[in-house]
Write a protein that holds these residues in place. Structure first.
Motif, mmCIF file in Angstrom:
data_model
loop_
_atom_site.group_PDB
_atom_site.id
_atom_site.type_symbol
_atom_site.label_atom_id
_atom_site.label_comp_id
_atom_site.label_asym_id
_atom_site.label_seq_id
_atom_site.Cartn_x
_atom_site.Cartn_y
_atom_site.Cartn_z
ATOM 1 N N SER A 44 0.900 -1.184 -0.085
ATOM 2 C CA SER A 44 -0.012 -0.124 -0.054
ATOM 3 C C SER A 44 0.833 1.178 -0.054
ATOM 4 O O SER A 44 1.819 1.240 0.723
ATOM 5 N N GLY A 45 0.506 2.360 -0.815
ATOM 6 C CA GLY A 45 1.313 3.503 -0.898
ATOM 7 C C GLY A 45 2.414 3.381 -1.839
ATOM 8 O O GLY A 45 3.361 4.166 -1.809
ATOM 9 N N LYS A 86 1.159 2.330 -7.247
ATOM 10 C CA LYS A 86 0.176 1.786 -7.936
ATOM 11 C C LYS A 86 -0.589 2.630 -8.793
ATOM 12 O O LYS A 86 -0.640 2.796 -10.184
ATOM 13 N N SER A 87 -1.585 3.156 -7.753
ATOM 14 C CA SER A 87 -2.476 4.070 -8.325
ATOM 15 C C SER A 87 -1.901 5.224 -9.382
ATOM 16 O O SER A 87 -2.220 5.723 -10.125
ATOM 17 N N THR A 88 -1.009 5.763 -8.801
ATOM 18 C CA THR A 88 -0.167 6.899 -9.179
ATOM 19 C C THR A 88 0.191 6.332 -10.701
ATOM 20 O O THR A 88 0.255 7.133 -11.657
HETATM 21 N N1 LIG Z 1 -1.139 14.118 -5.470
HETATM 22 C C1 LIG Z 1 -0.263 13.797 -4.573
HETATM 23 N N2 LIG Z 1 0.614 14.594 -3.846
HETATM 24 C C2 LIG Z 1 1.548 14.087 -2.799
HETATM 25 N N3 LIG Z 1 1.673 12.597 -2.714
HETATM 26 C C3 LIG Z 1 0.868 12.067 -3.584
HETATM 27 C C4 LIG Z 1 -0.057 12.267 -4.239
HETATM 28 N N4 LIG Z 1 -0.694 11.247 -4.851
HETATM 29 C C5 LIG Z 1 -0.121 10.014 -3.998
HETATM 30 N N5 LIG Z 1 0.907 10.493 -3.368
HETATM 31 C C6 LIG Z 1 2.019 9.777 -2.612
HETATM 32 O O1 LIG Z 1 2.328 8.829 -3.399
HETATM 33 C C7 LIG Z 1 2.604 7.315 -2.787
HETATM 34 C C8 LIG Z 1 1.885 6.440 -3.634
HETATM 35 O O2 LIG Z 1 0.202 6.556 -3.567
HETATM 36 P P1 LIG Z 1 -0.627 5.421 -4.498
HETATM 37 O O3 LIG Z 1 -1.989 5.962 -4.150
HETATM 38 O O4 LIG Z 1 0.003 5.462 -5.789
HETATM 39 O O5 LIG Z 1 -0.445 4.205 -3.886
HETATM 40 P P2 LIG Z 1 -0.931 2.757 -4.008
HETATM 41 O O6 LIG Z 1 0.269 1.961 -4.327
HETATM 42 O O7 LIG Z 1 -2.093 2.808 -4.984
HETATM 43 O O8 LIG Z 1 -1.628 2.247 -2.523
HETATM 44 P P3 LIG Z 1 -2.877 1.372 -2.228
HETATM 45 O O9 LIG Z 1 -2.456 -0.091 -2.448
HETATM 46 O O10 LIG Z 1 -2.986 1.799 -0.633
HETATM 47 O O11 LIG Z 1 -3.898 2.044 -3.264
HETATM 48 C C9 LIG Z 1 1.834 7.477 -1.584
HETATM 49 O O12 LIG Z 1 3.010 7.582 -0.521
HETATM 50 C C10 LIG Z 1 1.036 8.773 -1.520
HETATM 51 O O13 LIG Z 1 1.183 9.489 -0.336
#
Ligand SMILES: Nc1ncnc2c1ncn2[C@@H]1O[C@H](COP(=O)(O)OP(=O)(O)OP(=O)(O)O)[C@@H](O)[C@H]1O
Ligand SMILES: [Mg+2]
Lengths: 115, 296
Positions: free
Chosen positions: B53-54, B57-59
């Protein structure tokens, strides 16, 4: 570009039946043209309306939706809609949408006409 | 313009090259959420993206669909009807919108319009992009609802749906235009096992029968191993491993002491959901120590 090609290749009368041959990629942009042709073919209430898909290389859900809409029309006047020349992609679309059990699919145009 | 043809293999629909995405952290310093990520997605395959998590991936998905402008790197698309791959970073808003019509996107939340019924939500992309008769759009809506087992919810408002139902309605909408590429962010999170398996089956049908290229972010390992052709494991902004599903299965099924290195043990721990291992060892202990002892 294939975009400007006509999707409706031929509309042919065979006694009381009509054969409409389609070709190319039947997608959102082509579906209206195909629909007009098939609705036109329904007007004389042919006993068999055969849609030959042999030269169709691609079809999307709006193409399938068009066939369903025409299927309803033909059913309403108690005619028969038959499809021939159904390729693997169109067959897969029918399977995924579980429409294969509603449509009459024939191996050839001649067999569709004989139905 | 760079000659992208040499950089993108012929059978790749998407090629990500040295992708960097940085955000300003609370202290003003840049945090590289994606730090030089490269991989390809081949035509018709299902690629599963995994990672804690974090980890970004969504990014990454948001960069792939053009919602986020990457800080650096390239995302190339090779789409039907385009003779040359296009670089998403070099595209203007109009070009991006054209490209986006070829994607279907299932967001983590389903992302339905709350003021419209389920059916209207699915019909919307069809109405926006074509002059197809409303009777035909109606039929397409029925086909899409049937695929996600949602026929009886056709006229409900999103607020009247459960989380899983929203997700399924979102999937019906994502597939409304028969996209060539489907992006899924956690498609089976919050679904019961039977519905989740049905969604997996639909994803596999779309990919195997209609050759839709699929990129899936998921934490559900059962689902991941069912649907994936290949998998990517992200860790701290980098690709830790990319490979065929079988390679990941073998890492999962090998006991940690027989694995070659910490990377493999980390992947093993992740896939098995073990509480003990390299993932949890590194996790924030020094940070915590600092906070507790020095209060900074
Ligand atoms: N707009 C933003 N500004 C600053 N930090 C961001 C932004 N979007 C995401 N982050 C940071 O980037 C990191 C990755 O976030 P992301 O949402 O891509 O994680 P993820 O792998 O999809 O997690 P999950 O499995 O919980 O959905 C996190 O630490 C988040 O705090
Ligand atoms: Mg996420």
């Amino acid at each position: 570009m294939a975009d400007h090609d006509n999707c409706v290749r031929e509309v042919r009368r065979e006694g009381n039946d009509i054969v409409v041959s389609l070709a190319g990629e039947i997608d959102l942009h082509k579906a209206p043209e195909v629909h007009r042709a098939l609705v036109g073919a329904c007007e004389g209430k042919p006993r068999n309306l055969v849609v030959n898909l042999e030269q169709v290389t691609y079809m999307d859900s709006s193409g399938i939706g068009t066939l369903v809409e025409v299927f309803r029309r033909v059913n309403a006047y108690e005619g028969k809609l038959g499809l021939s020349g159904v390729g693997p992609r169109v067959r897969s679309l029918f399977e995924i949408t579980k429409l294969d059990k509603f449509f009459n699919i024939y191996p050839s145009e001649a067999e569709a006409l004989r139905a | 313009m760079t000659n992208v043809a040499v950089d993108v293999p012929n059978n790749a629909v998407i090629a990500v090259r040295d992708l960097v995405m940085s955000f300003a952290g609370p202290d003003g310093r840049l945090v590289h959420v994606l730090d030089g990520v490269s991989f390809e997605v081949y035509a018709g395959e299902t690629l599963v993206i995994m990672g804690g998590s974090g980890c970004g991936k969504s990014t990454l998905l948001n960069c792939l669909i053009g919602e986020l402008r990457p800080t650096d790197g390239h995302i190339y698309y090779r789409i039907k009807g385009m003779n040359q791959p296009v670089d998403l970073r070099a595209m203007n808003e109009k070009g991006l919108n054209e490209l986006r019509k070829r994607f279907g996107i299932l967001f983590q939340s389903g992302a339905l319009f709350n003021s419209m019924t389920v059916a209207e939500n699915i019909a919307l992309p069809l109405q926006e992009h074509s002059y197809v008769d409303s009777s035909i759009i109606d039929i397409v809506v029925t086909l899409k609802l049937q695929q996600v087992h949602m026929l009886e919810h056709r006229d409900k408002m999103p607020a009247q749906l459960s989380g899983g139902q929203k997700k399924r309605a979102g999937l019906a909408r994502a597939t409304a235009l028969d996209p060539e590429i489907l992006y899924y962010d956690e498609p089976s999170a919050g679904l019961d096992p039977v519905t989740s398996a049905a969604i997996d089956q639909l994803m596999m049908d779309l990919s195997k029968k209609l050759q839709v290229t699929s990129v899936v972010v998921t934490h559900e390992m059962d689902s991941a191993f069912r649907i994936a052709d290949r998998m990517v494991m992200l860790d701290r902004g980098k690709v830790l491993k990319i490979g065929r599903r079988e390679e990941f299965e073998s890492l999962r099924d090998t006991s940690p002491e027989r694995l070659a290195n910490d990377d493999e043990r980390l992947i093993h721990q992740f896939l098995c959901g073990d509480p003990e291992g390299p993932l949890t060892k590194a996790d924030g202990t020094s940070e915590y120590e600092k906070l507790i002892i020095a209060g900074e």
